[in-house]
Design an enzyme around this catalytic site. Structure first.
Site, PDB file in Angstrom:
ATOM      1  CG  ASP A  26      -1.641   1.260   1.456  1.00 53.50           C
ATOM      2  OD1 ASP A  26      -2.268   1.740   0.494  1.00 53.50           O
ATOM      3  OD2 ASP A  26      -1.579   1.809   2.584  1.00 53.50           O
ATOM      4  CG  ASP A  28      -1.609   7.801   0.140  1.00 52.87           C
ATOM      5  OD1 ASP A  28      -1.186   8.953   0.225  1.00 52.87           O
ATOM      6  OD2 ASP A  28      -1.909   7.265  -0.945  1.00 52.87           O
ATOM      7  CG  ASP A 201      -2.551   2.803   6.243  1.00 55.27           C
ATOM      8  OD1 ASP A 201      -2.525   2.483   5.043  1.00 55.27           O
ATOM      9  OD2 ASP A 201      -3.064   3.865   6.652  1.00 55.27           O
TER      10      ASP A 201
END
Ligand SMILES: [Mg+2]
Length: 264
Positions: A26, A28, A201
């Site tokens: 991922d 961001d 996240d």
């Protein structure tokens, strides 16, 4: 796993195995810190160099898996890497051409409504995407409920997928997610036959964790521990960068040992 149900805490992941792993990242909140404005994110040359070194070391088995459009990721200097963008609506192998699903007509209507809504309060941000439409309320948290209600209504009326993220809500192509994106890339060389490792996240990354854990791989949650399908945890962006750097270092010295061992 959650602290409430008495599961043991998640442990730090072992370093990457460059012989067997395929790495999915991922962007961001995983590789770079979250920003108030999505376009203000800072991508260091050091990170870009490290990602390319990792990709080389993995024989090209590294892909970014992001909610952002691939063209936006490319704008940060990552155009040579494999990527799945727009939550799995588009994908590309390293050096290959971009493949994408058709844009639903409902997204144009959603764009109009989101734009009008974003003009009603300071701090609301509309983000237009080739295969999605997003509303960010990080700077206007009091607008959260109104943003979600609008997005829910539009999703239902136009059969779009509603995606909730960190201080944002997004409408996008239905039927795909980060898990299907990883699954599609894992069918293709050079990823196929390897063990997927995915770092993320956000709640949108849970589909990815489920996909890699089901395939015998490893999901790594980035940030504070919470209910998750991941089996390991790294505390934040800095810990991810450090873990990737350590993997690369360990892999390099292992490679040097092997090549020295092969010397007469
Ligand atoms: Mg993220």
């Amino acid at each position: 796993m959650t602290p409430e149900n008495n599961d043991p805490p998640l442990s730090e992941p072992p370093l990457l195995d460059f012989g067997s792993d395929a790495l999915f990242l991922d962007f961001d909140g995983t590789l770079v810190e979250l920003c108030d404005r999505p376009d203000a994110v800072e991508v260091s040359d050091r990170l870009i160099d490290m990602l390319h070194a990792l990709s080389d070391r993995l024989g090209g088995r590294l892909a970014l898996v992001s909610g952002r459009a691939i063209e936006v990721l490319d704008g940060f200097g990552m155009g040579r890497l494999a990527a799945a963008g727009s939550h799995g609506s588009e994908w590309r192998l390293a050096g290959g051409s971009r493949k994408f699903l058709p844009r639903p007509e409902g997204l144009d209507i959603a764009r109009k409504h989101f734009t009008l809504f974003a003009d009603t309060a300071a701090g609301l941000l509309f983000e237009d995407k080739p295969l999605g439409a997003a509303l960010h309320y990080r700077l206007a948290p009091e607008q959260r409920d109104a943003a979600h209600t609008l997005a829910e209504d539009l999703a239902q009326a136009h059969r779009l997928h509603l995606q909730r993220g960190h201080d944002m809500v997004e409408l996008r192509v239905p039927g795909v997610d980060k898990g299907t994106a990883i699954g599609e890339l894992m069918k293709l060389a050079p990823f196929n036959g390897h063990r997927p490792v995915f770092l993320g996240d956000d709640v949108t990354d849970e589909d990815g964790f489920r996909a890699v854990e089901t395939a015998g791989g490893t999901g790594i949650l980035v940030g504070s521990e919470r209910a998750t399908q991941a089996s390991h945890v790294l505390g934040g962006v800095a810990a991810v960068n450090e873990w990737l750097a350590r993997s690369l270092q360990a892999g390099a010295s292992e490679g040097a040992e092997h090549s020295n061992g092969g010397m007469p």
